[in-house]
Design a protein around this motif. Structure first.
Motif, PDB file in Angstrom:
ATOM      1  N   UNK A 225       0.798  -1.228   0.000  1.00 36.02           N
ATOM      2  CA  UNK A 225       0.000   0.000   0.000  1.00 36.02           C
ATOM      3  C   UNK A 225       0.830   1.276   0.000  1.00 36.02           C
ATOM      4  N   UNK A 226       2.164   1.162  -0.124  1.00 32.58           N
ATOM      5  CA  UNK A 226       2.982   2.372  -0.241  1.00 32.58           C
ATOM      6  C   UNK A 226       4.241   2.054  -1.032  1.00 32.58           C
ATOM      7  N   UNK A 227       4.865   3.076  -1.574  1.00 31.64           N
ATOM      8  CA  UNK A 227       5.976   2.867  -2.506  1.00 31.64           C
ATOM      9  C   UNK A 227       7.232   2.267  -1.876  1.00 31.64           C
ATOM     10  N   UNK A 228       7.649   2.640  -0.648  1.00 37.60           N
ATOM     11  CA  UNK A 228       8.837   1.980  -0.084  1.00 37.60           C
ATOM     12  C   UNK A 228       8.642   0.475   0.092  1.00 37.60           C
ATOM     13  N   UNK A 229       7.446   0.076   0.535  1.00 40.54           N
ATOM     14  CA  UNK A 229       7.168  -1.351   0.702  1.00 40.54           C
ATOM     15  C   UNK A 229       7.175  -2.068  -0.642  1.00 40.54           C
ATOM     16  N   UNK A 230       6.657  -1.396  -1.668  1.00 36.13           N
ATOM     17  CA  UNK A 230       6.672  -1.974  -3.010  1.00 36.13           C
ATOM     18  C   UNK A 230       8.100  -2.181  -3.491  1.00 36.13           C
ATOM     19  N   UNK A 231       8.949  -1.195  -3.251  1.00 31.74           N
ATOM     20  CA  UNK A 231      10.348  -1.298  -3.657  1.00 31.74           C
ATOM     21  C   UNK A 231      11.015  -2.487  -2.975  1.00 31.74           C
ATOM     22  N   UNK A 232      10.804  -2.618  -1.650  1.00 37.33           N
ATOM     23  CA  UNK A 232      11.411  -3.717  -0.916  1.00 37.33           C
ATOM     24  C   UNK A 232      10.878  -5.066  -1.340  1.00 37.33           C
ATOM     25  N   UNK A 250       1.462  -2.758  -6.423  1.00 40.04           N
ATOM     26  CA  UNK A 250       1.853  -1.697  -5.508  1.00 40.04           C
ATOM     27  C   UNK A 250       1.047  -0.438  -5.716  1.00 40.04           C
ATOM     28  N   UNK A 251       1.199   0.490  -4.768  1.00 38.78           N
ATOM     29  CA  UNK A 251       0.557   1.790  -4.884  1.00 38.78           C
ATOM     30  C   UNK A 251       1.545   2.807  -5.451  1.00 38.78           C
ATOM     31  N   UNK A 252       1.000   3.830  -6.069  1.00 39.81           N
ATOM     32  CA  UNK A 252       1.719   5.003  -6.561  1.00 39.81           C
ATOM     33  C   UNK A 252       2.322   4.779  -7.939  1.00 39.81           C
ATOM     34  N   UNK A 253       2.526   5.903  -8.633  1.00 42.00           N
ATOM     35  CA  UNK A 253       3.025   5.861 -10.015  1.00 42.00           C
ATOM     36  C   UNK A 253       4.070   6.950 -10.221  1.00 42.00           C
ATOM     37  N   UNK A 254       5.054   6.961  -9.305  1.00 44.90           N
ATOM     38  CA  UNK A 254       6.193   7.846  -9.462  1.00 44.90           C
ATOM     39  C   UNK A 254       7.214   7.245 -10.407  1.00 44.90           C
ATOM     40  N   UNK A 255       8.309   7.951 -10.684  1.00 42.70           N
ATOM     41  CA  UNK A 255       9.315   7.461 -11.634  1.00 42.70           C
ATOM     42  C   UNK A 255       9.844   6.074 -11.298  1.00 42.70           C
ATOM     43  N   UNK A 256      10.136   5.819 -10.027  1.00 41.83           N
ATOM     44  CA  UNK A 256      10.689   4.519  -9.653  1.00 41.83           C
ATOM     45  C   UNK A 256       9.674   3.396  -9.839  1.00 41.83           C
ATOM     46  N   UNK A 257       8.424   3.671  -9.470  1.00 41.88           N
ATOM     47  CA  UNK A 257       7.386   2.654  -9.626  1.00 41.88           C
ATOM     48  C   UNK A 257       7.149   2.324 -11.109  1.00 41.88           C
ATOM     49  N   UNK A 258       7.175   3.342 -11.945  1.00 37.34           N
ATOM     50  CA  UNK A 258       6.999   3.114 -13.377  1.00 37.34           C
ATOM     51  C   UNK A 258       8.157   2.291 -13.930  1.00 37.34           C
ATOM     52  N   UNK A 259       9.362   2.561 -13.460  1.00 40.10           N
ATOM     53  CA  UNK A 259      10.528   1.788 -13.883  1.00 40.10           C
ATOM     54  C   UNK A 259      10.372   0.321 -13.474  1.00 40.10           C
ATOM     55  N   UNK A 260       9.913   0.081 -12.251  1.00 38.63           N
ATOM     56  CA  UNK A 260       9.698  -1.296 -11.781  1.00 38.63           C
ATOM     57  C   UNK A 260       8.637  -2.003 -12.628  1.00 38.63           C
ATOM     58  N   UNK A 261       7.614  -1.267 -13.003  1.00 39.97           N
ATOM     59  CA  UNK A 261       6.561  -1.831 -13.842  1.00 39.97           C
ATOM     60  C   UNK A 261       7.119  -2.235 -15.202  1.00 39.97           C
ATOM     61  N   UNK A 262       7.902  -1.378 -15.804  1.00 39.71           N
ATOM     62  CA  UNK A 262       8.458  -1.656 -17.120  1.00 39.71           C
ATOM     63  C   UNK A 262       9.455  -2.815 -17.082  1.00 39.71           C
ATOM     64  N   UNK A 263      10.144  -2.956 -15.939  1.00 35.52           N
ATOM     65  CA  UNK A 263      11.119  -4.036 -15.796  1.00 35.52           C
ATOM     66  C   UNK A 263      10.466  -5.373 -15.462  1.00 35.52           C
ATOM     67  N   UNK A 264       9.193  -5.345 -15.074  1.00 33.44           N
ATOM     68  CA  UNK A 264       8.499  -6.562 -14.721  1.00 33.44           C
ATOM     69  C   UNK A 264       8.577  -6.941 -13.257  1.00 33.44           C
ATOM     70  N   UNK A 265       9.203  -6.088 -12.424  1.00 29.74           N
ATOM     71  CA  UNK A 265       9.279  -6.372 -10.993  1.00 29.74           C
ATOM     72  C   UNK A 265       7.924  -6.214 -10.326  1.00 29.74           C
ATOM     73  N   UNK A 266       7.100  -5.371 -10.920  1.00 29.99           N
ATOM     74  CA  UNK A 266       5.752  -5.106 -10.407  1.00 29.99           C
ATOM     75  C   UNK A 266       4.759  -5.446 -11.507  1.00 29.99           C
TER      76      UNK A 266
END
Length: 324
Positions: A225-232, A250-266
């Motif tokens: 439910x938050x971006x740091x937890x999604x990153x971890x 995960x929640x949020x669509x900041x630059x890092x989250x979008x990068x994770x989405x494109x990489x397939x981590x999310x």
């Protein structure tokens, strides 16, 4: 809203966001007759709050008010309280605040209001709904339902979902987890595997996910439910080599989250509308200061973004604007 930023650009933007949070930013003049509004974010450097500040700056410029932005170093009531007290001493006309605890932040916010400030809660909220003038937040009920539906789609209607939250007592996080749990009952093949807490720390989240997967190998979905937890969580799944089997939303669509989405981590992101929250929040405060009636409670929309719809105009409207 902004389009996808590449990693180098994202790093520069986050540095700028950190500087804004530390030093404050202003819009309008220093004229004592100009309405003075302060945005107290939940934590420094988070893309969600950076996007919220961008929306607030836009509204402040349009309305001709002075805007300051400040935040604690961590999402913690003991750290946010002195920030609120420092803002109270400056006696602003109005304040937007994301309370870091639904109960513990009530006394300092009450003191802030006693100083004469009109207060609008943004994102998170106090348990006592009578304290502030208004509350503006994400439609977390819709977010929980959307996440459950997405899990049903990507898991083929069968799986066990673990939720990651920061800590008990954070209104938005609690509501997102509760709504997911409730919505999962609409899908007989999906099971709620409980919630674990990460203190909004990526390192802790990675450890929590690693331990959970060892204890319960049947987990096939993680809802953060938050971006740091999604990153971890993404780091843990990648290191364990199970990102293809265990799907992360995960929640949020900041630059890092979008990068994770494109990489397939999310697998997918539940994107909020922080820019709108900041923009509308400033309008609400200015109206309240002027004695106008404002909505007591307002919700902003969410959208589930995945790699298939990321480049669509609708999705791009939900990608966080952090360059302002």
């Amino acid at each position: 809203m902004t389009t996808f930023h590449r990693s180098a650009r994202a790093a520069a933007l986050m540095s700028a966001a950190f500087a804004i949070a530390v030093t404050g930013c202003s819009s309008g003049s220093g004229d004592p007759g100009v309405t003075h509004v302060t945005l107290i974010q939940g934590v420094k450097g988070n893309p969600f709050y950076t996007a919220m500040a961008c929306g607030a700056q836009e509204a402040a410029a349009q309305l001709g008010v002075r805007l300051d932005v400040t935040a604690p170093d961590q999402f913690d009531a003991s750290l946010q309280t002195p920030v609120v007290n420092a803002v109270t001493a400056k006696r602003p006309d109005g304040v937007l605040i994301a309370p870091t605890d639904a109960v513990a932040m009530r006394p300092p916010i009450k003191n802030l209001i006693s100083s004469g400030a009109k207060v609008v809660e943004v994102d998170t909220a106090l348990e006592d709904t009578t304290v502030s003038t208004a509350h503006l937040t994400t439609d977390n009920q819709a977010a929980g339902k959307a996440a459950a539906a997405k899990f049903n789609e990507i898991l083929g209607g069968k799986g066990k979902i673990l939720a990651l939250s920061s800590a008990p007592g954070i209104s938005t996080n609690d509501e997102r987890v509760a709504e997911l749990k409730k919505a999962l009952t609409n899908y007989p093949g999906l099971e709620f595997a409980g919630v674990q807490y990460t203190k909004e720390d990526a390192t802790i989240a990675a450890s929590v996910v690693s331990a959970a997967l060892t204890a319960e190998p049947g987990i096939t979905g993680i809802f953060s439910v938050n971006s740091p937890s999604t990153q971890g969580a993404a780091t843990s799944l990648r290191n364990a080599g199970v990102a293809n089997r265990v799907k992360l939303i995960g929640f949020d669509a900041g630059p890092q989250q979008i990068e994770q989405l494109k990489q397939g981590s999310v697998a997918a992101l539940v994107a909020q509308s922080p820019y709108q929250i900041g923009r509308d929040g400033v309008q609400y405060v200015v109206d309240a200061v002027a004695g106008k009636e404002v909505p007591k409670s307002s919700l902003t929309p969410v959208m589930v973004i995945d790699v298939k719809n990321l480049e669509s105009p609708e999705a791009q409207n939900f990608v966080y604007k952090t360059d302002c």
